[in-house]
Motif scaffolding. Structure first.
Motif, PDB file in Angstrom:
ATOM      1  N   MET A   1       0.826  -1.209   0.000  1.00  0.00           N
ATOM      2  CA  MET A   1       0.000   0.000   0.000  1.00  0.00           C
ATOM      3  C   MET A   1       0.862   1.262   0.000  1.00  0.00           C
ATOM      4  O   MET A   1       0.575   2.226  -0.716  1.00  0.00           O
ATOM      5  N   ALA A   2       1.928   1.247   0.789  1.00  0.00           N
ATOM      6  CA  ALA A   2       2.811   2.415   0.841  1.00  0.00           C
ATOM      7  C   ALA A   2       3.519   2.624  -0.497  1.00  0.00           C
ATOM      8  O   ALA A   2       3.641   3.757  -0.980  1.00  0.00           O
ATOM      9  N   ARG A   3       3.976   1.538  -1.104  1.00  0.00           N
ATOM     10  CA  ARG A   3       4.696   1.634  -2.378  1.00  0.00           C
ATOM     11  C   ARG A   3       3.787   2.138  -3.492  1.00  0.00           C
ATOM     12  O   ARG A   3       4.234   2.879  -4.385  1.00  0.00           O
ATOM     13  N   THR A   4       2.533   1.731  -3.454  1.00  0.00           N
ATOM     14  CA  THR A   4       1.624   2.037  -4.566  1.00  0.00           C
ATOM     15  C   THR A   4       0.654   3.179  -4.259  1.00  0.00           C
ATOM     16  O   THR A   4      -0.200   3.493  -5.090  1.00  0.00           O
ATOM     17  N   ALA A   5       0.798   3.769  -3.091  1.00  0.00           N
ATOM     18  CA  ALA A   5      -0.061   4.885  -2.692  1.00  0.00           C
ATOM     19  C   ALA A   5      -1.537   4.517  -2.769  1.00  0.00           C
ATOM     20  O   ALA A   5      -2.359   5.257  -3.332  1.00  0.00           O
ATOM     21  N   THR A   6      -1.871   3.364  -2.238  1.00  0.00           N
ATOM     22  CA  THR A   6      -3.258   2.919  -2.204  1.00  0.00           C
ATOM     23  C   THR A   6      -3.675   2.675  -0.761  1.00  0.00           C
ATOM     24  O   THR A   6      -2.850   2.410   0.110  1.00  0.00           O
ATOM     25  N   SER A   7      -4.977   2.748  -0.543  1.00  0.00           N
ATOM     26  CA  SER A   7      -5.508   2.532   0.798  1.00  0.00           C
ATOM     27  C   SER A   7      -5.869   1.063   1.007  1.00  0.00           C
ATOM     28  O   SER A   7      -5.932   0.284   0.052  1.00  0.00           O
ATOM     29  N   LYS A   8      -6.125   0.730   2.254  1.00  0.00           N
ATOM     30  CA  LYS A   8      -6.521  -0.643   2.579  1.00  0.00           C
ATOM     31  C   LYS A   8      -7.831  -1.000   1.899  1.00  0.00           C
ATOM     32  O   LYS A   8      -7.996  -2.110   1.369  1.00  0.00           O
ATOM     33  N   SER A   9      -8.757  -0.058   1.873  1.00  0.00           N
ATOM     34  CA  SER A   9     -10.045  -0.324   1.235  1.00  0.00           C
ATOM     35  C   SER A   9      -9.878  -0.560  -0.267  1.00  0.00           C
ATOM     36  O   SER A   9     -10.553  -1.423  -0.854  1.00  0.00           O
ATOM     37  N   GLN A  10      -8.980   0.192  -0.894  1.00  0.00           N
ATOM     38  CA  GLN A  10      -8.727  -0.025  -2.321  1.00  0.00           C
ATOM     39  C   GLN A  10      -8.134  -1.400  -2.562  1.00  0.00           C
ATOM     40  O   GLN A  10      -8.555  -2.133  -3.465  1.00  0.00           O
ATOM     41  N   LEU A  11      -7.131  -1.756  -1.768  1.00  0.00           N
ATOM     42  CA  LEU A  11      -6.473  -3.046  -1.965  1.00  0.00           C
ATOM     43  C   LEU A  11      -7.459  -4.190  -1.825  1.00  0.00           C
ATOM     44  O   LEU A  11      -7.501  -5.102  -2.659  1.00  0.00           O
ATOM     45  N   PHE A  12      -8.295  -4.155  -0.784  1.00  0.00           N
ATOM     46  CA  PHE A  12      -9.232  -5.255  -0.570  1.00  0.00           C
ATOM     47  C   PHE A  12     -10.425  -5.194  -1.529  1.00  0.00           C
ATOM     48  O   PHE A  12     -11.106  -6.203  -1.723  1.00  0.00           O
ATOM     49  N   HIS A  13     -10.638  -4.043  -2.145  1.00  0.00           N
ATOM     50  CA  HIS A  13     -11.659  -3.965  -3.190  1.00  0.00           C
ATOM     51  C   HIS A  13     -11.235  -4.820  -4.385  1.00  0.00           C
ATOM     52  O   HIS A  13     -12.066  -5.547  -4.964  1.00  0.00           O
ATOM     53  N   TYR A  14      -9.969  -4.719  -4.760  1.00  0.00           N
ATOM     54  CA  TYR A  14      -9.479  -5.471  -5.919  1.00  0.00           C
ATOM     55  C   TYR A  14      -9.020  -6.878  -5.555  1.00  0.00           C
ATOM     56  O   TYR A  14      -9.032  -7.763  -6.408  1.00  0.00           O
ATOM     57  N   PHE A  15      -8.651  -7.077  -4.289  1.00  0.00           N
ATOM     58  CA  PHE A  15      -8.164  -8.386  -3.852  1.00  0.00           C
ATOM     59  C   PHE A  15      -8.859  -8.774  -2.545  1.00  0.00           C
ATOM     60  O   PHE A  15      -8.283  -8.678  -1.460  1.00  0.00           O
ATOM     61  N   PRO A  16     -10.130  -9.195  -2.644  1.00  0.00           N
ATOM     62  CA  PRO A  16     -10.916  -9.496  -1.437  1.00  0.00           C
ATOM     63  C   PRO A  16     -10.294 -10.577  -0.562  1.00  0.00           C
ATOM     64  O   PRO A  16     -10.491 -10.577   0.650  1.00  0.00           O
ATOM     65  N   GLY A  17      -9.535 -11.488  -1.187  1.00  0.00           N
ATOM     66  CA  GLY A  17      -8.890 -12.555  -0.431  1.00  0.00           C
ATOM     67  C   GLY A  17      -7.578 -12.145   0.191  1.00  0.00           C
ATOM     68  O   GLY A  17      -6.852 -12.990   0.733  1.00  0.00           O
ATOM     69  N   GLY A  18      -7.240 -10.865   0.101  1.00  0.00           N
ATOM     70  CA  GLY A  18      -6.022 -10.373   0.719  1.00  0.00           C
ATOM     71  C   GLY A  18      -4.764 -10.867   0.044  1.00  0.00           C
ATOM     72  O   GLY A  18      -4.655 -10.877  -1.191  1.00  0.00           O
ATOM     73  N   LYS A  19      -3.815 -11.303   0.834  1.00  0.00           N
ATOM     74  CA  LYS A  19      -2.486 -11.657   0.335  1.00  0.00           C
ATOM     75  C   LYS A  19      -2.535 -12.792  -0.678  1.00  0.00           C
ATOM     76  O   LYS A  19      -1.814 -12.762  -1.685  1.00  0.00           O
TER      77      LYS A  19
END
Length: 205
Positions: free
Chosen positions: A36-54
């Motif tokens: 998230m820090a590297r890509t300047a994205t929020s937690k909500s954005q990351l889990f929006h595109y990747f609901p299964g997380g890691k």
């Protein structure tokens, strides 16, 4: 509903950022916070595109790295239409894996995913299938055009080598050579596998 252009760009930025994290720090050190820090994205954005997380993110990285394996061999892999083209492809494959050395991002991502859900296996199988199809297409081109004068490659597919089987054997040799390279750091076995495979097709350097 398909993602918007902006959404697709955000998703790709996250995947590429995760891929860079894995290349630099290794998959076991991968943290979503770092991505998230590297890509300047929020937690909500990351889990929006990747609901299964890691795990979902690792699968996307594996697909990205699998596509790069084939992309890095272009345009040669898509134009195996002459003996010279085959040798240019051989040189590109050898250079790619020599530069990569013992660290293979695709292998790392797939090994972390495992095969419990079959997701990692499906990514690897699709990569190998695409690669084999393109090699087989190159062999058939030689058979059709009569570029190769070796006894084994005949214009009649029933009389000559089986293009699919020969492509599979060549690919198996490459993968074995890559595995040894990752284990020992030496590309000698990969080079031998490539040279032997092309020699079997009657392709002199």
């Amino acid at each position: 509903m398909p993602p918007t252009r902006k959404g697709a760009a955000t998703r790709r930025r996250i995947v590429e950022g995760a891929a860079r994290e894995i290349r630099e720090a290794g998959v076991f050190a991968l943290r979503l916070e770092d991505v998230m820090a590297r890509t300047a994205t929020s937690k909500s954005q990351l889990f929006h595109y990747f609901p299964g997380g890691k795990d979902d993110l690792l699968l996307a990285v594996a697909r990205l790295e699998a596509a790069r394996v084939l992309d890095d061999q272009q345009p040669e892999l898509g134009a195996l239409t002459s003996p010279q083209a085959w040798w240019r492809w051989r040189d590109k494959v050898l250079a790619r894996y020599r530069a990569q050395g013992v660290s293979c991002p695709l292998h790392v991502a797939l090994s972390q995913l495992g095969t419990a859900t079959g997701a990692g296996r499906a990514v690897a199988a699709e990569l190998l299938a695409q690669w084999q199809r393109r090699l087989a297409a190159g062999i058939r081109h030689l058979q059709r055009d009569g570029e190769n004068i070796a006894a084994g490659l005949d214009a009649d597919p029933d009389a000559g080598l089986d293009a699919d089987r020969e492509a599979a054997a060549l690919l198996a040799g490459i993968q074995g050579g890559v595995l040894i390279l990752m284990t020992t750091g030496s590309a000698d076995h990969l080079e031998a596998a490539l040279d032997s495979g092309l020699a079997r097709l009657g392709l002199a350097p």
